[in-house]
Design an enzyme around this catalytic site. Structure first.
Site, mmCIF file in Angstrom:
data_model
loop_
_atom_site.group_PDB
_atom_site.id
_atom_site.type_symbol
_atom_site.label_atom_id
_atom_site.label_comp_id
_atom_site.label_asym_id
_atom_site.label_seq_id
_atom_site.Cartn_x
_atom_site.Cartn_y
_atom_site.Cartn_z
ATOM 1 N N ASP A 270 15.520 45.722 10.369
ATOM 2 C CA ASP A 270 15.175 46.785 9.425
ATOM 3 C C ASP A 270 14.140 47.742 10.015
ATOM 4 O O ASP A 270 13.125 47.307 10.582
ATOM 5 C CB ASP A 270 14.629 46.152 8.143
ATOM 6 C CG ASP A 270 14.147 47.175 7.141
ATOM 7 O OD1 ASP A 270 14.984 47.920 6.607
ATOM 8 O OD2 ASP A 270 12.924 47.238 6.898
ATOM 9 N N ALA A 271 14.370 49.029 9.863
ATOM 10 C CA ALA A 271 13.397 50.097 10.147
ATOM 11 C C ALA A 271 12.560 49.813 11.391
ATOM 12 O O ALA A 271 11.335 49.710 11.320
ATOM 13 C CB ALA A 271 12.499 50.326 8.940
ATOM 14 N N GLU A 305 18.180 49.733 12.309
ATOM 15 C CA GLU A 305 17.972 50.940 11.515
ATOM 16 C C GLU A 305 16.786 51.679 12.123
ATOM 17 O O GLU A 305 15.728 51.085 12.344
ATOM 18 C CB GLU A 305 17.678 50.586 10.061
ATOM 19 C CG GLU A 305 17.386 51.803 9.198
ATOM 20 C CD GLU A 305 16.753 51.433 7.866
ATOM 21 O OE1 GLU A 305 16.934 52.201 6.914
ATOM 22 O OE2 GLU A 305 16.076 50.396 7.795
ATOM 23 N N ASP A 332 22.805 59.784 9.719
ATOM 24 C CA ASP A 332 23.293 61.167 9.794
ATOM 25 C C ASP A 332 24.672 61.304 9.166
ATOM 26 O O ASP A 332 24.948 62.260 8.436
ATOM 27 C CB ASP A 332 23.351 61.631 11.253
ATOM 28 C CG ASP A 332 22.006 62.139 11.754
ATOM 29 O OD1 ASP A 332 21.018 62.072 10.999
ATOM 30 O OD2 ASP A 332 21.941 62.612 12.909
ATOM 31 N N HIS A 334 26.089 59.403 6.903
ATOM 32 C CA HIS A 334 25.967 59.274 5.448
ATOM 33 C C HIS A 334 25.469 60.561 4.826
ATOM 34 O O HIS A 334 26.011 61.042 3.821
ATOM 35 C CB HIS A 334 25.015 58.137 5.084
ATOM 36 C CG HIS A 334 24.668 58.132 3.622
ATOM 37 N ND1 HIS A 334 23.610 58.866 3.110
ATOM 38 C CD2 HIS A 334 25.250 57.525 2.559
ATOM 39 C CE1 HIS A 334 23.561 58.705 1.801
ATOM 40 N NE2 HIS A 334 24.534 57.893 1.439
ATOM 41 N N ASP A 402 20.018 51.178 0.435
ATOM 42 C CA ASP A 402 18.965 52.185 0.461
ATOM 43 C C ASP A 402 19.394 53.470 -0.220
ATOM 44 O O ASP A 402 18.668 54.033 -1.046
ATOM 45 C CB ASP A 402 18.584 52.502 1.912
ATOM 46 C CG ASP A 402 17.378 51.715 2.383
ATOM 47 O OD1 ASP A 402 16.548 51.335 1.539
ATOM 48 O OD2 ASP A 402 17.276 51.465 3.596
ATOM 49 N N ASN A 406 17.504 53.775 -3.679
ATOM 50 C CA ASN A 406 16.334 54.645 -3.600
ATOM 51 C C ASN A 406 16.534 55.974 -4.318
ATOM 52 O O ASN A 406 15.742 56.900 -4.163
ATOM 53 C CB ASN A 406 15.938 54.875 -2.139
ATOM 54 C CG ASN A 406 15.188 53.675 -1.590
ATOM 55 O OD1 ASN A 406 14.451 53.010 -2.308
ATOM 56 N ND2 ASN A 406 15.381 53.382 -0.309
#
Length: 628
Positions: A270-271, A305, A332, A334, A402, A406
């Site tokens: 993640d991130a 990610e 991008d 998405h 996300d 979000n």
């Protein structure tokens, strides 16, 4: 690594280790004046305290037979505070309770010969354990494995399951990174799920978080302040001190632990852009190299990610094999689809142009949209060149946890765009040569939201609720405080309940129709596209985008020189294909898919109807005039 009759178990430097004389307990706390092992009674309450000894590296150790398998233990600090093991494998209760000593070899695997699936076969199904089924457990997922296989899914990806505070949450606030959440079924339940998936030929991935710990239940700072860099700030607090070897080992060994003891087939990191690593070697590089080295005989994969659009970690070797990470989540793609489908252009969507399809065509053909280009939203250049990478270096999606969760109200794309637009986007996602990911319920057009939810109380609950609402103040619809009050409270149980999948929707004709369409697309992918993804040449994609309408064409040169062509018209008007798309016979080769069904016959006449998609496979590659 220790050999057993039940396979191999990876021994970590953190956490307890079973030995002939009982168990060795370990805790890294270099500046702590004293540490005692707290032995729990039958109720999980600390009852006996045994002194531990510290070595020169800052590790406190004790070998004892006072804690049996299934017994509770923890550590007492010099100020009297009793804390659980940060590498706990099981908790007696919640994150504040004592930990439980487990036997890593207790589970008897029924699929010991499983070696995973090749990367190019991957079709991700991202799900949240607590809301996927009414049971809200690993068992609830197991009940639906046959359904997922029938859809054409090959790989289940679990949102984080490491123990966090409470019973409800996305999982990104985990504080015990080695401990499967008890509310989901714990370590035994997770192993049963993975075993059952493997018996059906399904791979299982786990989302892991190495950029921060959650705000409730993380005691590391109380006895090992060296675990963090207080002077380096992140959105979640001080940065993790990856320049300390025990800290680095905590995370790298964690990844190996999940892959080894639980036999996961891969991890999503993640991130990784939020990992503040001050060393010369990025954590992800060392971690991925360790994974590649340890599992040479299994299909084990990593995805990441990272909003920086970097590529060094997804580069390929001479034969096209991933050297470190198999695939990067491609936000991008998405974002371009979302803007075209919904006409939204606020916040980060402002970087993506509603009136042009060049961005979606570029992303499909070459990877990222931003490849060293200036981002107005971030006010700097973003990204690296990615056109040389094969499409399988990118994990594409039109929805995920996300991008749904979000949003203020957790709406899905099904509720935000027209049916035809969604079905065009879904066909593009599932038949393009990238690695596709769908979010739970997307296969039947789920209309229930997936909201952001937590299970905090007191001041922390207030801070999360108000922080969540204040984040949306920059959106036009939520400038006024009274409208922000309408945003669901993340801590309310009703917010969690509203996010549960509604499996009864499968009894409705429109949802069954969508499901059958997804099944058909994934069958086409499995039989026609996947066999061509093994040896894809570099720079395989090119594209044409129309200037005056929302239409474009993309071609990928795949294995054996086969050319996969995509023609898409996302506008409300027919698109007369321009003469600079050659050869003139646009229908050369074989039809792969057309939506709507008459779109291919119209293509033969040189026109693509409104809101339509055509895929064709040919030995002849179109020359894309007007490509970038």
């Amino acid at each position: 690594m220790t050999s057993t009759d039940n396979g191999f178990v990876f021994e970590t430097s953190w956490g307890p280790r079973l030995v002939s004389s009982g168990a060795e307990f370990r805790l890294w706390a270099p500046s702590a004046p004293s540490i005692e092992l707290a032995v729990g009674d039958a109720k999980g309450e600390p009852a006996v305290f045994l002194p531990m000894e510290k070595d020169d590296a800052g590790w406190w150790r004790l070998t004892t037979d006072k804690v049996s398998v299934g017994g509770a233990y923890g550590f007492r600090l010099n100020d009297g505070l009793v804390v659980p093991d940060p590498a706990s494998r099981r908790q007696f209760g919640d994150v504040h309770s004592l930990s439980v000593l487990t036997d890593p070899n207790a589970y008897r695997w029924t699929t010991p010969e499983w070696n995973g699936r090749p990367w190019e076969e991957t079709v991700f199904y991202e799900l949240h354990t607590g809301t996927f089924s009414q049971k809200g457990t690993f068992e609830g997922i197991e009940d639906k494995l046959d359904f997922l296989k029938s859809v054409g899914i090959t790989t289940i990806e679990l949102l984080p399951v490491a123990q966090f505070m409470g019973k409800r949450g996305w999982g990104y606030d985990g504080v015990m990174l080695y401990c499967p959440h008890e509310a989901y079924g714990g370590d035994a339940g997770l192993k049963r799920l993975i075993d059952a998936a493997h018996s059906r030929g399904l791979s299982v991935f786990l989302d892991v978080v190495y950029n921060h710990f959650g705000p409730d239940g993380n005691y590391l700072g109380a006895y090992a302040p060296e675990f963090f860099h207080e002077e380096i700030h992140t959105p979640w607090g001080p940065a993790i001190a990856y320049d300390e070897e025990p800290v680095r080992a905590f995370m790298i060994e964690n990844s190996l632990y999940w892959l080894e003891e639980f036999r996961f087939d891969g991890l999503r990191l993640d991130a990784i852009d939020s990992i503040k690593d001050t060393t010369d070697t990025p954590l992800v590089k060392e971690l991925a190299a360790a994974v590649r080295k340890r599992f040479p005989g299994r299909h084990v994969h990593l995805t990441t990610e990272d909003d920086r659009n970097i590529t060094w970690h997804i580069e390929r070797g001479e034969t096209g094999q991933p050297l470190l990470v198999s695939g990067e989540w491609n936000d991008d793609l998405h974002h371009t689809v979302h803007v075209l489908a919904t006409h939204e252009q606020e916040a980060y969507y402002a970087d993506y142009t509603r009136g042009s399809v060049s961005q979606i065509a570029k992303s499909l053909a070459t990877g990222f949209v931003f490849q060293g280009d200036y981002s107005p939203v971030r006010d700097k250049k973003i990204g690296s060149r990615s056109e040389h990478l094969p499409p399988t270096a990118f994990v594409n999606f039109i929805q995920n946890h996300d991008q749904i969760g979000n949003r203020a109200f957790g709406e899905r794309l099904t509720d935000l765009a027209s049916r035809r637009m969604v079905e065009c986007a879904q066909a593009i996602l599932l038949l393009s040569p990238h690695i596709p990911l769908i979010f739970m319920g997307e296969e039947w057009g789920e209309t229930h939201p997936f909201c952001f939810f937590t299970d905090f109380d007191g001041d922390l609950a207030d801070a999360v609720r108000e922080g969540r609402r204040s984040e949306f103040a920059k959106f036009t619809a939520f400038h006024a405080a009274e409208t922000r009050e309408l945003i669901p409270d993340p801590n309310a149980e009703t917010t969690f309940a509203a996010s549960m999948l509604d499996w009864s929707e499968l009894n409705r004709p429109n949802h069954l129709r969508r499901l059958e369409q997804v099944k058909r697309l994934l069958k086409i992918r499995r039989e026609t596209i996947v066999p061509l993804l093994k040896n894809v040449p570099a720079n395989c994609g090119s594209y044409y985008s129309a200037e005056d309408t929302l239409a474009f064409a993309v071609v990928w040169t795949l294995q054996d020189g086969k050319a996969l062509h995509l023609f898409a018209n996302l506008s409300d008007e027919p698109w007369p294909l321009p003469s600079d798309l050659t050869p003139t016979d646009l229908t050369a080769g074989d039809l792969v898919h057309a939506y709507p069904a008459n779109a291919d016959s119209r293509l033969a006449d040189g026109t693509l109807p409104p809101t339509s998609v055509v895929f064709r496979l040919s030995d002849q590659k179109l020359i894309m005039g007007g490509t970038a």
